[in-house]
Design an enzyme around this catalytic site. Structure first.
Site, mmCIF file in Angstrom:
data_model
loop_
_atom_site.group_PDB
_atom_site.id
_atom_site.type_symbol
_atom_site.label_atom_id
_atom_site.label_comp_id
_atom_site.label_asym_id
_atom_site.label_seq_id
_atom_site.Cartn_x
_atom_site.Cartn_y
_atom_site.Cartn_z
ATOM 1 N N GLY A 107 31.596 46.806 37.743
ATOM 2 C CA GLY A 107 31.030 47.941 38.466
ATOM 3 C C GLY A 107 29.723 47.718 39.173
ATOM 4 N N GLU A 158 33.018 42.323 32.971
ATOM 5 C CA GLU A 158 34.194 42.261 33.856
ATOM 6 C C GLU A 158 33.793 42.458 35.318
ATOM 7 O OE1 GLU A 158 36.554 45.514 32.389
ATOM 8 O OE2 GLU A 158 37.159 44.474 30.573
ATOM 9 N N PRO A 159 32.969 41.572 35.864
ATOM 10 C CA PRO A 159 32.540 41.759 37.253
ATOM 11 C C PRO A 159 33.642 41.352 38.229
ATOM 12 C CG PRO A 159 31.712 39.683 36.438
ATOM 13 C CD PRO A 159 32.440 40.324 35.280
ATOM 14 N N GLY A 160 33.846 42.145 39.250
ATOM 15 C CA GLY A 160 34.812 41.800 40.285
ATOM 16 C C GLY A 160 34.095 41.688 41.627
ATOM 17 N N TYR A 174 38.539 54.520 51.108
ATOM 18 C CA TYR A 174 37.268 54.980 50.528
ATOM 19 C C TYR A 174 36.236 55.379 51.582
ATOM 20 C CZ TYR A 174 38.984 51.728 46.863
ATOM 21 O OH TYR A 174 39.718 51.036 45.950
ATOM 22 N N CYS A 210 49.897 52.926 63.527
ATOM 23 C CA CYS A 210 50.121 54.307 63.955
ATOM 24 C C CYS A 210 49.702 55.306 62.882
ATOM 25 C CB CYS A 210 51.585 54.487 64.298
ATOM 26 S SG CYS A 210 52.137 53.230 65.446
ATOM 27 N N TYR A 264 38.542 43.373 47.138
ATOM 28 C CA TYR A 264 39.386 44.506 47.501
ATOM 29 C C TYR A 264 39.750 44.463 48.983
ATOM 30 C CZ TYR A 264 37.593 45.691 42.931
ATOM 31 O OH TYR A 264 37.248 45.624 41.594
HETATM 32 C C1 LIG Z 1 38.150 47.299 38.694
HETATM 33 C C2 LIG Z 1 37.706 47.014 37.335
HETATM 34 C C3 LIG Z 1 36.655 46.121 37.105
HETATM 35 C C4 LIG Z 1 35.879 45.467 38.213
HETATM 36 O O1 LIG Z 1 35.106 46.375 38.908
HETATM 37 P P1 LIG Z 1 34.043 45.834 39.978
HETATM 38 O O2 LIG Z 1 33.434 47.071 40.503
HETATM 39 O O3 LIG Z 1 34.817 45.104 41.014
HETATM 40 O O4 LIG Z 1 33.088 44.984 39.260
HETATM 41 C C5 LIG Z 1 36.317 45.826 35.801
HETATM 42 N N1 LIG Z 1 36.974 46.400 34.758
HETATM 43 C C6 LIG Z 1 37.990 47.277 34.947
HETATM 44 C C7 LIG Z 1 38.660 47.847 33.773
HETATM 45 C C8 LIG Z 1 38.383 47.621 36.233
HETATM 46 O O5 LIG Z 1 39.379 48.489 36.409
#
Ligand SMILES: *Cc1c(COP(=O)(O)O)cnc(C)c1O
Length: 421
Positions: free
Chosen positions: A239, A274-276, A317, A344, A373
């Protein structure tokens, strides 16, 4: 911080010209920077170096096998949300004991596969899921290490559609039901209770809601331990936000780590992160070509060869990605455009009233911060092929996903016999 910069008016990814990549591979095209991916992973690892910490990259942000392998080689774990993602992670060389499995709808097949692989942890989101995991584990003669994802009733996130910690969201176990649920889980034969998990949203730039949620989690861990539930892990989710525009200054990984240290204190636990977006977001750009400039009703539309099916975030978003010309032209003024694609749908618009260097037909443009994403959410709406992806590493560049051919796109479709006569 990223490694996309101008050299003599030309946009580069590390030591490779973006124009040359676009010419070689066509557009629209995703380009990723190895140095940026590595840097983000390293900065976060270093911020948590003194803590017992597993970084489980949330691979739904970008699960390209080359990106995953880059992170796997640095020792990353993975947060997966489907059986397919788990297979990707394992194929990329991420050991099962560094994989956590999140998501509200794990199927029996996915759970069995994860038990068979021996993953680090299931993040459980409901009592029916808990029962299913326990039954399947018992059947297989295994015990499943689980954490409950707690819904802390804290709202956060850069947009309503990426906030997940409120009571109306489908995610997690209700705060007030957590303790009873842990007590029941402890008595279940296929279950080993190990942790508490929380993930309140995405693109969070201010640490206050996270601090609030983590403080609640730490309180819960202490209460659970007092009740005799041996919690040894806290999963803090992902997050952490990133700058999407120059001048934006979201909380840094160092500030985040300091806040976590402050909140977690001397609680003896393994931390799971859990960084994405924070890893992949600014490590990628999305390159497109201007097809037409259309003037109508005192508006100017820049119509690109990229569309909402390739990069969904603006339609999904209302996200705005900074748009840069791949070649800077000193002799051109700034102009204002609605930046749109050819699909379209009225939502096929990347930005409204956006000011950028005057655009002309065949110009190349780059959407910045498109590494997370982006490609993973793309689809083939309007029979547009999935875009190619390129990974750059210093002066090297390689195609890490090619676009499908038209024949491949229709290969799984069948026309029934009765239509053929
Ligand atoms: C999407 C998600 C993440 C990653 O979120 P980011 O905002 O990309 O860091 C981590 N944990 C869970 C459970 C998620 O659904």
């Amino acid at each position: 911080m990223h490694h996309f910069d101008y050299r003599g008016g030309e946009l580069y990814c590390e030591d490779v010209s973006v124009r040359e990549l676009a010419t070689a591979h066509g557009t629209p095209l995703y380009i990723y920077s190895t140095a940026t991916l590595r840097r983000h992973f390293r900065v976060l690892s270093e911020a948590f170096a003194e803590q017992n910490c597993l970084i489980a990259y949330a691979m739904k942000a970008n699960s390209n096998m080359a990106v995953l392998t880059t992170l796997a080689n640095m020792g990353s774990g993975a947060d997966v949300v489907s059986g397919g993602e788990m297979r990707r992670a394992i194929t990329a060389g991420i050991p099962a004991n560094k994989i956590v499995f999140s998501g509200v709808g794990k199927t029996a097949i996915e759970i069995r596969d994860a038990l068979q692989a021996g993953i680090h942890q299931f993040n459980v989101e409901s009592e029916p899921e808990l029962k299913r995991i326990s039954a399947l584990a018992e059947e297989m003669g295994k015990t499943a290490p689980i954490a409950f994802r707690i819904n802390p009733h804290v709202e956060a996130g850069g947009h309503a559609n990426i906030s997940t910690g409120g009571a109306e969201h489908k995610f997690g176990i209700a705060w007030h039901e957590a303790k009873a649920m842990y007590e029941r889980a402890q008595k279940m034969p296929g279950i080993s209770v190990v942790g508490v998990d929380v993930h309140i949203g995405s693109q969070i730039t201010d640490l206050t809601p996270m601090r609030l949620a983590f403080t609640k989690v730490v309180g819960l861990v202490r209460e659970l331990r007092d009740m005799g539930v041996p919690i040894s892990r806290i999963d803090l989710g992902g997050g952490l936000g990133i700058p999407y525009k120059s001048g934006e200054t979201p909380a840094s990984p160092a500030e985040y780590a300091e806040m976590v240290r402050d909140v977690v204190g001397d609680l003896d636990v393994q931390l799971i992160l859990e960084p994405g977006r924070m890893i992949a977001g600014n490590a990628g750009i999305f390159v497109s070509r201007v097809e037409y400039i259309k003037e109508r009703d005192e508006r100017e539309f820049a119509i690109l060869d990229a569309a909402m099916n390739d990069l969904m975030r603006p339609a999904l978003y209302q996200a705005v990605h900074e748009l840069l010309p791949v070649t800077r032209a000193e002799d051109r003024q700034s102009r204002t455009y609605d930046i749109v694609g050819p699909v379209c749908e009225s939502t096929d618009r990347f930005a409204k009233g956006y000011s950028v260097q005057e655009l002309r037909e065949t110009d190349l443009v780059a959407f910045m911060s498109a590494g997370a994403y982006g490609a993973v959410m793309s689809n083939q709406y309007n029979t547009r092929p999935l875009c190619a992806e390129v990974l750059v590493n210093g002066d090297q560049a390689e195609l890490v996903r090619r676009a499908p051919t038209f024949d491949e796109m229709i290969a799984n479709e069948r026309v029934p016999e009765w239509l053929k006569s």
